[in-house]
Motif scaffolding. Sequence first.
Motif, PDB file in Angstrom:
ATOM      1  N   UNK A 172      50.593  35.183  17.433  1.00 47.88           N
ATOM      2  CA  UNK A 172      50.184  34.479  16.214  1.00 47.88           C
ATOM      3  C   UNK A 172      50.122  32.978  16.439  1.00 47.88           C
ATOM      4  N   UNK A 173      50.934  32.518  17.403  1.00 50.63           N
ATOM      5  CA  UNK A 173      51.025  31.084  17.654  1.00 50.63           C
ATOM      6  C   UNK A 173      49.917  30.570  18.575  1.00 50.63           C
ATOM      7  N   UNK A 174      49.646  31.329  19.672  1.00 50.62           N
ATOM      8  CA  UNK A 174      48.731  30.776  20.662  1.00 50.62           C
ATOM      9  C   UNK A 174      48.221  31.821  21.648  1.00 50.62           C
ATOM     10  N   UNK A 175      47.312  31.369  22.504  1.00 51.36           N
ATOM     11  CA  UNK A 175      46.723  32.176  23.563  1.00 51.36           C
ATOM     12  C   UNK A 175      47.292  31.719  24.901  1.00 51.36           C
ATOM     13  N   UNK A 176      47.665  32.697  25.758  1.00 50.98           N
ATOM     14  CA  UNK A 176      48.194  32.399  27.095  1.00 50.98           C
ATOM     15  C   UNK A 176      47.250  32.997  28.140  1.00 50.98           C
ATOM     16  N   UNK A 177      46.852  32.176  29.118  1.00 45.57           N
ATOM     17  CA  UNK A 177      45.902  32.627  30.130  1.00 45.57           C
ATOM     18  C   UNK A 177      46.368  32.265  31.536  1.00 45.57           C
ATOM     19  N   UNK A 178      46.273  33.228  32.450  1.00 40.80           N
ATOM     20  CA  UNK A 178      46.413  32.991  33.885  1.00 40.80           C
ATOM     21  C   UNK A 178      45.175  33.607  34.538  1.00 40.80           C
ATOM     22  N   UNK A 179      44.345  32.788  35.216  1.00 40.95           N
ATOM     23  CA  UNK A 179      43.092  33.298  35.767  1.00 40.95           C
ATOM     24  C   UNK A 179      43.241  34.100  37.048  1.00 40.95           C
ATOM     25  N   UNK A 180      44.466  34.278  37.533  1.00 41.87           N
ATOM     26  CA  UNK A 180      44.746  34.857  38.841  1.00 41.87           C
ATOM     27  C   UNK A 180      44.417  33.828  39.921  1.00 41.87           C
ATOM     28  N   UNK A 181      44.508  34.217  41.176  1.00 42.04           N
ATOM     29  CA  UNK A 181      44.405  33.272  42.280  1.00 42.04           C
ATOM     30  C   UNK A 181      43.009  33.234  42.887  1.00 42.04           C
ATOM     31  N   UNK A 182      42.527  32.021  43.137  1.00 43.42           N
ATOM     32  CA  UNK A 182      41.283  31.855  43.880  1.00 43.42           C
ATOM     33  C   UNK A 182      41.467  32.318  45.321  1.00 43.42           C
ATOM     34  N   UNK A 183      42.573  31.885  45.949  1.00 38.58           N
ATOM     35  CA  UNK A 183      42.699  32.016  47.396  1.00 38.58           C
ATOM     36  C   UNK A 183      43.493  33.173  47.932  1.00 38.58           C
ATOM     37  N   UNK A 184      44.244  33.876  47.089  1.00 40.87           N
ATOM     38  CA  UNK A 184      45.121  34.956  47.559  1.00 40.87           C
ATOM     39  C   UNK A 184      44.781  36.258  46.830  1.00 40.87           C
ATOM     40  N   UNK A 185      44.357  37.254  47.594  1.00 33.84           N
ATOM     41  CA  UNK A 185      44.040  38.556  47.013  1.00 33.84           C
ATOM     42  C   UNK A 185      44.113  39.613  48.098  1.00 33.84           C
ATOM     43  N   UNK A 186      44.454  40.830  47.711  1.00 34.73           N
ATOM     44  CA  UNK A 186      44.499  41.954  48.652  1.00 34.73           C
ATOM     45  C   UNK A 186      43.124  42.586  48.854  1.00 34.73           C
ATOM     46  N   UNK A 187      42.091  41.968  48.258  1.00 35.32           N
ATOM     47  CA  UNK A 187      40.706  42.409  48.444  1.00 35.32           C
ATOM     48  C   UNK A 187      39.853  41.173  48.740  1.00 35.32           C
ATOM     49  N   UNK A 188      38.657  41.346  49.311  1.00 36.51           N
ATOM     50  CA  UNK A 188      37.783  40.195  49.564  1.00 36.51           C
ATOM     51  C   UNK A 188      37.124  39.712  48.272  1.00 36.51           C
ATOM     52  N   UNK A 189      37.968  39.366  47.310  1.00 34.66           N
ATOM     53  CA  UNK A 189      37.526  38.912  45.992  1.00 34.66           C
ATOM     54  C   UNK A 189      38.263  37.631  45.631  1.00 34.66           C
ATOM     55  N   UNK A 190      37.599  36.775  44.908  1.00 31.84           N
ATOM     56  CA  UNK A 190      38.227  35.566  44.387  1.00 31.84           C
ATOM     57  C   UNK A 190      37.998  35.518  42.879  1.00 31.84           C
ATOM     58  N   UNK A 191      38.916  34.905  42.142  1.00 32.09           N
ATOM     59  CA  UNK A 191      38.937  35.046  40.683  1.00 32.09           C
ATOM     60  C   UNK A 191      39.000  33.704  39.968  1.00 32.09           C
ATOM     61  N   UNK A 192      38.408  33.685  38.781  1.00 31.21           N
ATOM     62  CA  UNK A 192      38.554  32.529  37.892  1.00 31.21           C
ATOM     63  C   UNK A 192      38.265  32.967  36.460  1.00 31.21           C
ATOM     64  N   UNK A 193      38.472  32.050  35.520  1.00 28.54           N
ATOM     65  CA  UNK A 193      38.211  32.310  34.104  1.00 28.54           C
ATOM     66  C   UNK A 193      37.143  31.355  33.593  1.00 28.54           C
ATOM     67  N   UNK A 194      36.242  31.904  32.798  1.00 30.43           N
ATOM     68  CA  UNK A 194      35.275  31.091  32.062  1.00 30.43           C
ATOM     69  C   UNK A 194      35.640  31.212  30.590  1.00 30.43           C
ATOM     70  N   UNK A 195      35.726  30.074  29.922  1.00 33.45           N
ATOM     71  CA  UNK A 195      36.200  30.073  28.543  1.00 33.45           C
ATOM     72  C   UNK A 195      35.257  29.243  27.678  1.00 33.45           C
ATOM     73  N   UNK A 196      34.892  29.800  26.525  1.00 38.39           N
ATOM     74  CA  UNK A 196      34.002  29.098  25.595  1.00 38.39           C
ATOM     75  C   UNK A 196      34.714  28.910  24.260  1.00 38.39           C
ATOM     76  N   UNK A 197      34.804  27.655  23.829  1.00 39.61           N
ATOM     77  CA  UNK A 197      35.377  27.343  22.518  1.00 39.61           C
ATOM     78  C   UNK A 197      34.228  27.032  21.575  1.00 39.61           C
TER      79      UNK A 197
END
Length: 245
Positions: A172-197
């Motif tokens: 009710x108070x707020x939104x919490x986000x962790x986009x995961x890691x760009x550089x560390x993954x157990x797969x050949x994948x990299x991650x980020x978040x796109x956010x639109x206000x």
Amino acid sequence: MGTSIAIIADIHGNSAALKAVLDDIDKDEQVEHIYCLGDLIGIGHQTNEVLELLFSRHDITFVKGNHDEAVLKIINGKEPVSVGDERKHHNWIASRLNEKYIPKLLSIPNRQFRNINGKNFLFIHYHLNEKDEFMPIDNQPTIGKLDAIYENSDADVICFGHHHIVHHFKSKQRLYLNPSSVGCSHKPLTSYVKLHVGENEQIDTSFIEVPYDNKEFLLSYEKLNVPDRNNILRIFYGEQHLQYI
């Protein structure tokens, strides 16, 4: 119209992954700014390549991570919190860091506040205690525990990294986000978040994974004789390098 931003975290000296993410972000002309949640360096060995990619841009806001802090302490002749093989690794990273990047690294704060279309954002590497020290990783986070940590904060959105898995909690108070890691993954994948206000303060969140070629990055740990490489390749990359040997 609203405002679109990208959030990246935990690059960890992996320029191959970072380049894939930045290329993907740059395809979207609506993204106005990038927020980087720390741990630019450490774990990965492409320290200077990562810092050149990041610091050559003018659309990224940074906060400092624990690995960034540890390497800077070594450079400044202070004792880092790391010990044993991790300390050896940080010493190795510090010894190879181009000194031209040191002033910029030193200038990065622990937290950044921004108001984006009426929403108050707090950007941090991870939860900080009253001494401005990073708290231990909570492997079982809940909305209740997060709200308790930030009960005195006026932030509507809190963005953090450090724990290399996605967090997406809404109380009710707020939104919490962790986009995961760009550089560390157990797969050949990299991650980020796109956010639109949006104009009415509504928030749309997209968690994005980008495939990339990590072969050369993983095989270079052995070539460069990176300290603590066996633990790093096992813990942070799930020993993906074994398929290339």
